[in-house]
Motif scaffolding. Sequence first.
Motif, short mmCIF file in Angstrom:
data_model
loop_
_atom_site.label_atom_id
_atom_site.label_comp_id
_atom_site.label_asym_id
_atom_site.label_seq_id
_atom_site.Cartn_x
_atom_site.Cartn_y
_atom_site.Cartn_z
N PRO A 1 36.55 39.54 48.07
CA PRO A 1 36.69 38.32 48.35
C PRO A 1 36.52 37.56 46.87
CG PRO A 1 35.23 39.00 50.13
CD PRO A 1 35.39 40.20 49.17
N ILE A 2 37.38 36.47 46.73
CA ILE A 2 37.31 35.56 45.53
C ILE A 2 37.52 34.23 45.88
CG2 ILE A 2 38.34 37.54 44.02
CD1 ILE A 2 41.11 36.19 44.15
N PRO A 3 37.01 33.26 45.10
CA PRO A 3 36.98 32.04 45.38
C PRO A 3 38.31 31.66 45.49
CG PRO A 3 35.42 32.21 43.85
CD PRO A 3 35.97 33.46 43.72
N VAL A 4 38.89 30.54 46.54
CA VAL A 4 40.10 29.97 46.76
C VAL A 4 40.38 28.93 45.49
CG1 VAL A 4 41.43 28.46 48.03
CG2 VAL A 4 40.00 30.34 49.10
N GLN A 5 39.42 28.18 45.17
CA GLN A 5 39.69 27.30 43.88
C GLN A 5 38.69 27.60 43.09
OE1 GLN A 5 39.49 23.60 45.66
NE2 GLN A 5 41.69 23.38 46.26
N PRO A 6 39.02 28.64 41.93
CA PRO A 6 37.86 29.05 41.04
C PRO A 6 37.81 27.97 40.06
CG PRO A 6 40.09 30.25 40.84
CD PRO A 6 40.40 29.42 41.80
N THR A 7 36.56 28.00 39.58
CA THR A 7 36.11 27.19 38.46
C THR A 7 35.50 28.34 37.35
OG1 THR A 7 35.24 25.12 39.74
CG2 THR A 7 34.34 25.47 37.60
N VAL B 1 36.50 38.19 39.20
CA VAL B 1 37.86 38.22 39.66
C VAL B 1 38.84 39.00 38.62
CG1 VAL B 1 39.96 36.87 40.06
CG2 VAL B 1 37.82 35.87 40.48
N ILE B 2 39.35 40.01 39.27
CA ILE B 2 40.34 40.90 38.33
C ILE B 2 41.37 40.26 37.86
CG2 ILE B 2 41.66 43.18 38.22
CD1 ILE B 2 39.85 44.10 40.28
#
Length: 189
Positions: free
Chosen positions: A104-110, A77-78
Amino acid sequence: MQQWKKKQRALLQEQRASLSTAERNDIQAAVMQTIKEYLAKQPISIIGIYWPIKGELDCRELAAALIDDGWQVAVPVINKETKTLDFALWAPDTEMTMGVWNIPIPVQPTWVNPSYFLVPLVGFDEKHYRLGYGAGYYDRTFATINKPVKKIGIGFESARLETIFPHQFDIAMDIIVTEDGLHVRNDGF
């Protein structure tokens, strides 16, 4: 030099776009099999992958298999402030949204810190320097990591160049994987 790199990027992208579906599938299968065999000999850990764009080889199927084998997988994720990449856990069922450049990137990132990275190559040279898209995200990211990591460049053998004329801030890959196999940097690594 920037003009030369821009021209090389365009030529190499055009070259990979001209591959037939069968050629691309054969290359994809060979590269992912080589990576899978390499990783099978490594301690299970966290691996950063990439979301394929612009004709890059797709490592998501391999990533799903790695998850089945016990690995954790993360996508970049930039970080707009630092101009580096942060890595968020990913699985095939992760809910995604569009990030920078519609990647695409995760909606709720860990957030996690991978020990291995699969890095896309537009081109590469004999010293394992990579030619990317020119934004420097991977180089800046690797420069900030304070632990040993394995940087695995993934690309096409046809993208091999004599040199990419690396900049002082460019960071070489430890390993390059193409359809011709696994190439380990030979400078003592």
